[in-house]
Structure formats: C-alpha cells, structure tokens
Scaffold this active site. Structure first.
Site, short mmCIF file in Angstrom:
data_model
loop_
_atom_site.label_atom_id
_atom_site.label_comp_id
_atom_site.label_asym_id
_atom_site.label_seq_id
_atom_site.Cartn_x
_atom_site.Cartn_y
_atom_site.Cartn_z
N ALA A 121 40.49 46.31 38.97
CA ALA A 121 39.77 46.64 37.74
C ALA A 121 39.36 48.10 37.70
O ALA A 121 39.19 48.74 38.72
CB ALA A 121 38.54 45.74 37.60
N GLY A 157 41.47 42.87 41.05
CA GLY A 157 42.00 42.31 39.82
C GLY A 157 43.51 42.26 39.81
O GLY A 157 44.11 41.38 39.17
N GLU A 181 44.35 39.16 41.47
CA GLU A 181 44.06 38.03 40.58
C GLU A 181 45.14 37.88 39.51
O GLU A 181 45.46 36.76 39.10
CB GLU A 181 42.68 38.23 39.96
CG GLU A 181 41.56 38.05 40.99
CD GLU A 181 40.17 38.34 40.43
OE1 GLU A 181 39.30 37.47 40.55
OE2 GLU A 181 39.97 39.45 39.88
N GLU A 213 36.39 43.00 46.57
CA GLU A 213 35.22 43.22 45.71
C GLU A 213 33.90 43.20 46.47
O GLU A 213 32.93 43.85 46.06
CB GLU A 213 35.19 42.14 44.61
CG GLU A 213 36.19 42.36 43.49
CD GLU A 213 37.54 41.73 43.79
OE1 GLU A 213 38.36 41.61 42.87
OE2 GLU A 213 37.79 41.37 44.97
#
Length: 767
Positions: free
Chosen positions: A74, A132, A135, A155
């Site tokens: 992200a 991310g 993910e 994270e």
C-alpha cells in the site's frame, strides 16, 4: 489494453485460449518500480478487471508487475484517508475518484473483485511481493513466481495489521502454523519456501520475464478447464478448531505486555480466519481507529514549520542533534531530582547524553540518584542491559546541588515543584551560567512558558520552550513540545528531533494553562470529583465506567493516585483555587462549582497517592506490590462529609461517561479554536500516548467524529449547560457549533481548510 493486452496462449497440449495480461506498471509509467498500490493504481486494476470480464474473447487473466517487482504494498501516504467500503461490491469507474479523495476504491474493493472474478486469474510474481501486494496475490486463483521472488506481510513493523484479507486468506491457504510468523513477526519467505508451504503453485524454470509469463499462461489455461475456480477465501483452514485455538492462545501469551497492540489485533483477526471470508473481512471500527492513530502519530511528528513544510535552515546548536558517536560527549542536566526529574534523567542517560542531576535538597538528590542506579541495575537483571553497558551509563551520570556546575551543559530541563516564582529563579541563574546557545526547557505541566521565559535575557528566549514529559517519564511515550511566544522555529524543530531521538513521541502545542493534555484534563478531573459530592456515584463506580466500560488504561481516581494527588493540589494553589489552611479566606478565582474535598484530603490527611500508600484508595505494600487499589474507609467518611444534603441518585456507566468525557472533548474543540494544536489528530495522539485513551477508540476527537457524532455531542453539552449554567466546561465550543452547522466532522473541517479563513493567522502567531 496497452501492455495489458489480450494474448494467445497454448502449450503442452492445453487448449488454445485468450488470456488478458493486467500489468501494474501500466498504471503509472515511470513511477516507482515497487508499484505502490495508490488510488490511481487501484482504480486502474478495477477498470482493467471489468474490461476483461466484459470481453467475451477473454477466458483467463494474468496479473503481473511488469518490471523487477510485483508490488511492495500500500501507499502509506494514502492509507489513513481510506474510508470503510463494502467488501462485497465493486465500484464502477464512474463511482469513484471524482468528488472526494475518500471515494477512491479501497484495496479491499480490489482484492474482493479479483477473488470474485468469473474467469481464473493468475498472479505472476517477480521480485518483492509484500503487504498489499501479497494480499493481491492471495486473492488471485493461482500464484506463480520466479526463484528470486520474496513474499511477506510486514505490516506489523509499522504498527498495523494486513488490512485487505491477509489475516484471512493466508491461514486458509497455508495454515496457521506457517501464517503466524509472517503476520506477527512480519517475516518474508523466499519463492522456494513459499512453494513448500503452499503459498505458491509453481516456480518458473528460469528467472526471466518470458519464463514467468509462460508459466503463468500454463496455470491460467489449467484454471479454465477446472470445473470450479479455486478461490482462497472459500478454503477451509487446515487446523481443527481445537488446534487453532491452542496455536493462537500460545501466540498471544508470547507477546510482550507493552507495545503489542497491533499484534494482538492481528491475533483477533486470525481467529476469524476459521469463519467464512465475508465474516472475517468485515472492516472493524477498531481497526480504522488504530490506523487513524498510526498516521496521526506520523503527522504530529512532522518537522515544524508554520509557513511551509520546509525544514528550518539554521543548524542546531552545538551538535545536540547528532547521529554519530559525538552524541556521547554532549553534557545535559536535569534540575529537580523528584519522580519526574529522575525519570527524565534516566531517559536522557539511555539516549547517550552525559547527565547531571541537580537538586538543592541533599535528601532528594540522594533519593533520585538511588532511583537511577536501582533502575539501571534492575535492567541488567532483566537482561535489558549488559553489565558493560551499565558501567558505561553510570560513568555518564553525576549529581550536584550547585547550579554553577552546569556551565558546559547544552540543554537543561527544569523539573521542580509547580511554583512559578521558584522556576523563574532557577532560569534566571541558568541564563547566566549556561552557554549562550544552550536550550533551557521547563517540564511544567500547566504554568505559563512566557512568564518563565521572562526570567531570562531576550537573546535567550528563542531557545526557551516547554518540554512536558508525562509520569512516569521513563515509561510514558508522550512529550508535549510547548512553544512560547518567543520560541524559534529552529528550536521547535530541534526539540522534535531530540524527542524522537530519545524514543518519545513529540506533539507541538501552544502556550496556555495546561497546554493541550492537562487543559483538557481539567474539566474531566473537576467533574469526577463533583460527582462524588453531588450524586451518590462512588469512586469505584467512576473508575469502572471509564476503565472497565469505556476502555481507558486507568480510571480517573486510579490515575490521580498514580500521578500523585499533590500535583493537582499544588496547581490549584497556584491558580488560587485551593486554601492552604481551613481558616484562610475563600480564594477569589475559584470556579462557581467547586468542592474542597480533594484539597482537604491532601492538606489534612496527607493522602498523596500510591507513593505514600493512600490516596483515593488505600494501598498495601504486601498486595500487588503496593499498586492494587483497595477500598478506604477513611475516604468514604471524608466523602460523606462533603456530600450534598440531597444528592442525586448514582449515575450509570453511560451517564458517567457523558458527564466526564464530553467536557474533555469539548475542551479539545476549544484548543483547536484557539490554535493551541495544529490539527484534531494531534489531540488524539496526546491522549492515546499520554493519558491511556484506548487506541481502538482513536482518541477524543476521532471518537467525537466517528463514535459519538458531533450533533449528539452538541445536543448533550447544551442540555448539561442548562443544568449547570455556571459551569464553563459545558458551554459548547464555537468550533463544534460551526462543524455541526456545516454538517462536517472536525477532521473534514480541517481537511477542507475551513479553519484557515478565521484562525489561520492566529495559528501562526500562537504556535
């Protein structure tokens, strides 16, 4: 589709089909090779996905980075601004990105759309695939990679948890045993390890883009002939419920007691991975609050410049801010060897400074030095320090009762009793003794910084500021950096750097009675005591409501006993609210609603708190190491003496919360209104790190916006103000009234810069 074109794929007897290739690099040519998943890239992914799904010629898809990496995750600069989005719907391009930055699709929207796609999608991974990015890959229906790829969910290293399904899909795919280290420790795995654990389906024969693409096409073709698409979210976690419970329980027991909020939240999310993906993917309000606090902390520590974001040009004085070994030679001093001063000295000592502890009272100085040496020795016993490190630290510590011995100190922190005349006398001496470039700082919690600065020469006032630590200083993370009217921008920026260097979280605040934190605490503390005398609500009931129901780290009376009730008493004396003796005349400055109960418990009963074994509660050194609150018959009798003749019935927890927390929040609005802080999130940082506000509630201003609602807050304050017309802290803030009139949250009010029109000039002058 540019490079994300429809390509022909046939090999090894597989049926001929058409595969759409969606390339992350195409979203922003020439941008970062790490492909951060910003709003533009997320929107691009949804657009390409929708186009491929609507194209009857496309029968499968490949998602690739199109460069040396897949994606590093992200875009942290945008993370905090994402609003909750439904995890079961996909915005169309016309729905997003046109009105407000919050309207951009979230990463949850993207991964949900990928997994729900009617055509098989294969992730082709090269280089880093983290956060991310990982993910995204987990949401695909198959994953292939080059041998040099690395995958992970790091994270936890930035204080958050995988928020786009990582805590749900990874355990379903590889099991909890293998998922726990990746999520709780943020560990990354090689392609070979990922293949063994089941995170990858295949590794390309060669570490080239062509080989990776060929392998991905093969798996896309395989996906087309399968009777159903293999969606990770539909898988069952391999462990039995009993085994999963044991694994997660052991993992939670192994977490450190402090600083593990994010990991505990991750375990809570992992427990949900045994349920359907729709349940586990619900975006918790607590998770949004935690992310708010994380980014609020980053914003609060942004280097100070009231006019621009530029770093001040003037260099810091005499190497106080240094990243090399020269730091160890810097002499500093702390004046006042009490609990606070000794704690500050310990913090500076551990940061590498040469520290002189000063106190004119020999017993106090001896006690402060004994605390420092005992604490350092206990750190060796707990293996937090090596014996050689202990010896080195003790060599940097000295004590004196003579301010004249501070002639070489480049920073002096005053931490004596809260009496303005005493502090002014100390600073007048320090002004003459210390080098002209030395910083002179006060640890005062309430007193006027400008009044103290008036005791030093005009040339020194730019180097004068407040440096307000919270008790106990060596454990609490927060420090308020208080700007006086003459404090220079360079001094403020230097103090921000120093605060970070010593391992604390600094928030820049303006100069007023109590600054930010204690100013807001004043109505909270006053109201909790008034409830004891005006209603039948007990000490224990209030502590339970605030701690047990609302979630604060301590109840109001538990916190007062820990900090020391004499601190508040001395402040009230300095404000001319409290009488020193019963026969003294009533002070003229006292508020209309006031009770002498907390004054008498100090002046007549000596109930200072935990440090003397009695305060609002009793404490027994043989029970809970002298820290467990015990009922006090003496205090019960004293409270009955001050109880109103016809007290109101006892309040329930919800009523207690409104009566004591709403005026605190209202005072936060007034701090913003007067530009004591730069932005609402600064107040949240102060209260989460300085006063034990539950991080999962986000802080006072976040709670006002997202939990209470500003219309409800305003309505309740108006009702209470009618009930108590002489009580200033129930009078609604003008800023709160304006936010409700505009139908915006206070966060939106600042994001839209409504405050600059009326208060911008005040902010520049006060902060």
């Amino acid at each position: 589709m540019t490079r994300s074109q429809v390509v022909s794929s046939s090999s090894q007897g597989l049926p001929t089909d058409t595969t759409a290739v969606i390339c992350l690099a195409d979203a922003a040519a020439g941008a970062s090779p790490l492909h951060p998943l910003n709003a533009k890239l997320r929107l691009y992914l949804l657009q390409q996905l929708r186009a491929a799904e609507d194209n009857p010629a496309v029968t499968s898809l490949i998602l690739t980075g199109g460069g040396p990496n897949f994606s590093a995750g992200a875009d942290l600069t945008e993370f905090a601004s994402l609003i909750p989005a439904a995890a079961t719907t996909v915005p169309t391009p016309s729905d997003v990105g046109h009105h407000h930055p919050h309207a951009a699709p979230s990463l949850i929207d993207v991964v949900t759309a990928i997994e729900a796609c009617r055509k098989p999608i294969v992730a082709a991974i090269d280089g880093v695939c983290l956060g991310g990015g990982c993910e995204l890959a987990l949401a695909c229906h198959a994953r292939v990679a080059t041998a040099r790829a690395r995958l992970g969910l790091p994270e936890v290293h930035v204080g958050v948890i995988p928020g786009a399904g990582g805590t749900q899909r990874l355990p379903k795919l590889v099991g909890l045993r293998q998922a726990l280290p990746m999520i709780l420790q943020g560990s990354t795995v090689s392609a070979a390890s990922a293949l063994r654990m089941g995170l990858l389906d295949a590794i390309a024969p060669e570490a080239t883009a062509d080989s990776l693409r060929t392998t991905a096409r093969q798996w896309a073709a395989y996906g087309e002939v399968l009777p159903t698409i293999r969606r990770t979210g539909d898988l069952q976690r391999p462990e039995s419920p009993a085994e999963a419970h044991a694994l997660l329980h052991v993992a939670e027991l192994s977490l450190p007691p402090l600083g593990s909020h994010g990991m505990r939240a991750a375990i809570q999310a992992l427990r949900a991975s045994g349920t359907p993906i729709q349940h586990g993917m619900r975006r918790s309000p607590q998770g949004r609050a935690r992310r708010h606090v994380f980014f609020a902390t980053r914003r609060a520590q942004k280097v100070w410049s009231p006019v621009s974001n530029a770093v001040p040009t003037a260099g810091p004085p005499h190497g106080l801010w240094s990243k090399d070994d020269a730091q160890s030679a810097v002499p500093v001093a702390v004046v006042g060897a009490g609990t606070m001063g000794s704690g500050i000295a310990l913090v500076l000592l551990q940061a590498g400074f040469h520290v002189t502890l000063v106190d004119v009272h020999a017993p106090a100085l001896a006690k402060g030095m004994e605390f420092l040496k005992r604490t350092l020795a206990s750190m060796v016993q707990r293996r937090q320090l090596k014996p050689t490190q202990l010896t080195a630290l003790e060599a940097k510590l000295r004590a004196t009762s003579n301010l004249q011995e501070l002639s070489q100190c480049l920073l002096v922190v005053e931490a004596v009793v809260e009496k303005l005349i005493v502090k002014q006398s100390i600073f007048a001496t320090l002004d003459k003794v210390t080098p002209p470039t030395a910083l002179l700082l006060s640890n005062t919690s309430t007193l006027d910084i400008d009044a103290m600065a008036s005791a030093v020469s005009s040339r020194r006032r730019g180097l004068f500021a407040g440096w307000h630590f919270f008790s106990p200083a060596h454990r609490m993370k927060l420090v308020e950096i208080v700007r006086g009217s003459a404090t220079s921008d360079d001094t403020t920026a230097l103090l921000q750097a120093l605060t970070k260097q010593i391992g604390k979280i600094g928030v820049v605040v303006g100069n007023c009675d109590g600054f930010c934190g204690n100013r807001m605490l004043k109505p909270y503390s006053a109201e909790t005591v008034l409830l004891l005398t005006e209603t039948q609500t007990t000490v224990a009931a209030q502590d339970y409501a605030i701690r047990g129901v609302y979630g604060m780290a301590l109840g109001p009376f538990e916190m007062a006993d820990l900090a020391g009730n004499d601190v508040g008493y001395n402040i009230r004396v300095e404000r001319q609210w409290a009488r020193r003796a019963r026969d003294d005349p009533l002070p003229p400055n006292r508020p209309a609603r006031y009770t002498e109960l907390p004054d008498v418990m100090i002046s007549d009963y000596g109930r200072l708190g935990q440090k003397v074994g009695k305060g609002w509660y009793d404490y027994d050194s043989n029970i809970g190491k002298g820290r467990k609150p015990l009922p006090s018959s003496e205090m019960d009798a004293l409270i009955r003496r001050y109880l109103a003749p016809k007290p109101s019935p006892a309040l329930v927890a919800a009523e207690i919360i409104e009566r004591v927390l709403y005026p605190l929040i209202n005072e936060g609005f007034k701090c913003l209104e007067e530009s004591i802080v730069r932005q609402p999130s600064d107040i949240d940082v102060v209260y989460v790190y300085g006063y034990g506000w539950p991080v999962w509630r986000g802080g006072p201003m976040y709670a006002a916006d997202h939990e209470i609602g500003l219309p409800r807050l305003l309505r309740t304050l108006r009702e209470l103000s009618k009930q108590f017309p002489t009580t200033e802290h129930y009078v609604p803030s003008a800023l709160l009234v304006e936010c409700v009139a505009r139908k915006v949250t206070v966060e939106e009010y600042y994001q839209k810069n409504y405050h600059t029109a009326s208060t911008g000039s005040a902010m520049l002058s006060k902060l």
